[in-house]
Design an enzyme around this catalytic site. Structure first.
Site, PDB file in Angstrom:
ATOM      1  N   ASN A   9       0.884  -1.165   0.000  1.00  0.00           N
ATOM      2  CA  ASN A   9       0.000   0.000   0.000  1.00  0.00           C
ATOM      3  C   ASN A   9       0.925   1.219   0.000  1.00  0.00           C
ATOM      4  O   ASN A   9       1.497   1.568   1.030  1.00  0.00           O
ATOM      5  CB  ASN A   9      -0.889  -0.034   1.246  1.00  0.00           C
ATOM      6  CG  ASN A   9      -1.890   1.100   1.278  1.00  0.00           C
ATOM      7  OD1 ASN A   9      -1.885   1.984   0.406  1.00  0.00           O
ATOM      8  ND2 ASN A   9      -2.749   1.104   2.275  1.00  0.00           N
ATOM      9  N   ARG A  94      -2.600  -2.309  -3.471  1.00  0.00           N
ATOM     10  CA  ARG A  94      -3.804  -1.509  -3.315  1.00  0.00           C
ATOM     11  C   ARG A  94      -3.769  -0.421  -4.386  1.00  0.00           C
ATOM     12  O   ARG A  94      -2.807   0.348  -4.484  1.00  0.00           O
ATOM     13  CB  ARG A  94      -3.808  -0.847  -1.952  1.00  0.00           C
ATOM     14  CG  ARG A  94      -5.024   0.014  -1.796  1.00  0.00           C
ATOM     15  CD  ARG A  94      -4.976   0.856  -0.578  1.00  0.00           C
ATOM     16  NE  ARG A  94      -6.317   1.373  -0.354  1.00  0.00           N
ATOM     17  CZ  ARG A  94      -6.705   1.917   0.770  1.00  0.00           C
ATOM     18  NH1 ARG A  94      -5.885   2.007   1.780  1.00  0.00           N
ATOM     19  NH2 ARG A  94      -7.927   2.376   0.901  1.00  0.00           N
ATOM     20  N   HIS A 182     -12.832   3.086  -0.612  1.00  0.00           N
ATOM     21  CA  HIS A 182     -12.725   2.266   0.612  1.00  0.00           C
ATOM     22  C   HIS A 182     -13.336   0.880   0.418  1.00  0.00           C
ATOM     23  O   HIS A 182     -13.738   0.223   1.371  1.00  0.00           O
ATOM     24  CB  HIS A 182     -13.386   2.958   1.829  1.00  0.00           C
ATOM     25  CG  HIS A 182     -12.662   4.179   2.283  1.00  0.00           C
ATOM     26  ND1 HIS A 182     -13.291   5.345   2.651  1.00  0.00           N
ATOM     27  CD2 HIS A 182     -11.330   4.433   2.407  1.00  0.00           C
ATOM     28  CE1 HIS A 182     -12.391   6.253   2.989  1.00  0.00           C
ATOM     29  NE2 HIS A 182     -11.191   5.729   2.841  1.00  0.00           N
ATOM     30  N   ARG A 242      -9.401  16.456   3.655  1.00  0.00           N
ATOM     31  CA  ARG A 242     -10.286  16.642   2.488  1.00  0.00           C
ATOM     32  C   ARG A 242     -11.635  17.189   2.938  1.00  0.00           C
ATOM     33  O   ARG A 242     -12.116  16.872   4.013  1.00  0.00           O
ATOM     34  CB  ARG A 242     -10.473  15.302   1.756  1.00  0.00           C
ATOM     35  CG  ARG A 242      -9.298  14.925   0.901  1.00  0.00           C
ATOM     36  CD  ARG A 242      -9.428  13.519   0.352  1.00  0.00           C
ATOM     37  NE  ARG A 242      -8.705  12.566   1.161  1.00  0.00           N
ATOM     38  CZ  ARG A 242      -8.838  11.247   1.097  1.00  0.00           C
ATOM     39  NH1 ARG A 242      -9.698  10.714   0.238  1.00  0.00           N
ATOM     40  NH2 ARG A 242      -8.133  10.446   1.864  1.00  0.00           N
ATOM     41  N   GLU A 381      -7.860  -4.328   5.349  1.00  0.00           N
ATOM     42  CA  GLU A 381      -7.805  -4.195   3.888  1.00  0.00           C
ATOM     43  C   GLU A 381      -6.718  -5.093   3.286  1.00  0.00           C
ATOM     44  O   GLU A 381      -6.874  -5.625   2.200  1.00  0.00           O
ATOM     45  CB  GLU A 381      -7.539  -2.726   3.526  1.00  0.00           C
ATOM     46  CG  GLU A 381      -8.722  -1.831   3.840  1.00  0.00           C
ATOM     47  CD  GLU A 381      -8.344  -0.364   4.060  1.00  0.00           C
ATOM     48  OE1 GLU A 381      -7.600  -0.088   5.025  1.00  0.00           O
ATOM     49  OE2 GLU A 381      -8.786   0.473   3.282  1.00  0.00           O
TER      50      GLU A 381
END
Ligand code: AMP
Length: 402
Positions: A9, A94, A182, A242, A381
């Site tokens: 990742n 990822r 996600h 964000r 994940e």
């Protein structure tokens, strides 16, 4: 030899990795996990056993020119020295955006890289960094199977309407629609709901992935039917830096009246907004909580975050036609009992009641009474990437054998 795979990742100055054994017919098993950070500057490498105990640590001085390529080559050679009885079989990555082209993990070739490159404008903060290690491995370890696993793919089950903006048809045909993100996290949560309560796996669940990036997903029988993130990873909830959803008119105001360039406006929305922008203090929830009693802007940032989550959950409950369960996950969702309590307090209308002691203890079940159940479920994940990488390799091998 046990085949192992590396899950990567990659970010702008960091690479997180996990190494999994792939025993025949069983779930991938985590062996080591670690991180390179400060890449391009004073880099640091740390690797731990699956249980969390430190195994090895190295620092490089800032003049040593240690970037992503050096980190990946170092990881491969570190693995060779430590992988007794194991053989590196593949690398899973990822990748934040798979666009319309990829609704499932894919074995990487030059054509795939080209397609993913074209999606950089849709995820400028993440996609280039996700693609960098794929290119490096292709150049430095030719022949090493690589699988790209997407944050968007899980949401491809949503209806056409749920994914649509009310924009002219030509824009939709160009791919301007809601993709959602996600997805690797939601895929994991969906896969373990049955272990917490079989009724959740069969019911209507809102999952709140609240980390530095934040979004919500409505799961109907474990399948995504709606999410708060849209075309880019900017939409929906306020995040660490964000903005989340803002009126598109704000962007025109920034360009026309404030005379910002598109790049400057983009930087404001991606990196100077959210919890950081509102508080003027930090994007880190721990810092905001520590200061909220005395700093009104820190308190305001938390209040806006909770308010937006609560409102958007209402929207997803409408999309689901009711609510059987609410799941909190990721850094804030898993660790910040106060955020969970404040969100649940705003959902009394939906029948949710907080179990205060269970919430303070971190769950897993944090609701009381007969209404919808609230849970804390740690996400994973990397395990999803490991599962998907093995699945994609298996599919290719099966095709070659047939
Ligand atoms: P993630 O992106 O999933 O790693 O989540 C990062 C966010 O989780 C940051 O805002 C952290 O402040 C927050 N976080 C991590 N640990 C805690 C904690 N113990 N209490 C409150 N927030 C936390």
């Amino acid at each position: 030899m046990i085949p192992v795979l590396i899950v990567l990742n990659a970010g702008s100055s960091s690479v997180k990795f996990q190494v999994f054994d792939m025993p025949d017919g069983a779930e991938p098993r985590l062996v080591w996990k670690g991180l390179y950070e400060g890449l391009g500057g004073a880099a640091h490498f740390v690797v731990k056993h699956a249980g969390g105990a430190n195994l090895d640590e190295i620092s490089w001085a800032s003049g040593e020119d240690f970037g992503h390529e050096e980190a990946l080559m170092h990881l491969v050679s570190w693995l060779r020295q430590h992988q007794e009885g194991r053989r590196l079989a593949a690398i899973g990555h990822r990748v934040v955006h798979g666009g319309e082209a990829f609704s499932a993990p894919v074995l990487v070739d030059d054509g795939v890289i080209q397609t993913l490159d074209a999606l950089v404008p849709l995820a400028p903060l993440h996609q280039p960094h996700n693609l960098e290690p794929i290119r490096i491995v292709r150049r430095r370890l030719p022949g090493m199977p690589q699988v790209a696993c997407f944050d968007t793919a899980f949401h491809q089950t949503q209806s056409g309407i749920a994914r649509m903006f009310a924009l002219p048809r030509e824009m939709r045909e160009r791919g301007v629609k809601r993709y959602g993100f996600h997805g690797l996290s939601y895929d994991y949560i969906s896969s373990v709901l049955k272990d917490y309560d079989p009724r959740l796996a069969e019911g209507r669940v809102v999952v709140a992935h609240l980390g530095n990036g934040a979004s919500l997903c409505a799961l109907d029988k474990g399948v995504s039917i709606a999410t708060t993130m849209g075309f880019s990873a900017l939409d929906g909830l306020p995040m660490g830096t964000r903005c989340g959803a803002v009126d598109a008119g704000v962007v025109f105001y920034m360009l026309r009246e404030m005379k910002l360039s598109p790049e400057e406006a983009e930087r404001v929305l991606y990196t100077k907004s959210g919890l950081l922008g509102v508080s003027g203090l930090s994007n880190d929830m721990r810092v905001l909580r520590a200061n909220a009693a005395t700093d009104t802007d820190a308190r305001r940032a938390i209040d806006l975050f909770v308010y937006r989550i609560t409102r958007e959950i209402g929207s997803l409950v409408a999309a689901l036609g009711g609510l059987d369960g609410l799941v909190f996950t990721a850094g804030i969702g898993e660790n910040d009992a106060a955020t969970r309590a404040e969100v649940i307090a705003g959902l009394a209308w939906a029948g949710l009641t907080l179990d205060e002691a269970a919430n303070r203890a971190g769950g897993p079940r944090i609701s009381a009474g007969p209404g919808p159940a609230a849970w804390v479920v740690p996400t994973n994940e990397e395990l999803v990437i490991a599962r998907q990488t093995r699945g994609a390799l298996g599919a290719v091998q099966a095709k070659l054998a047939s």
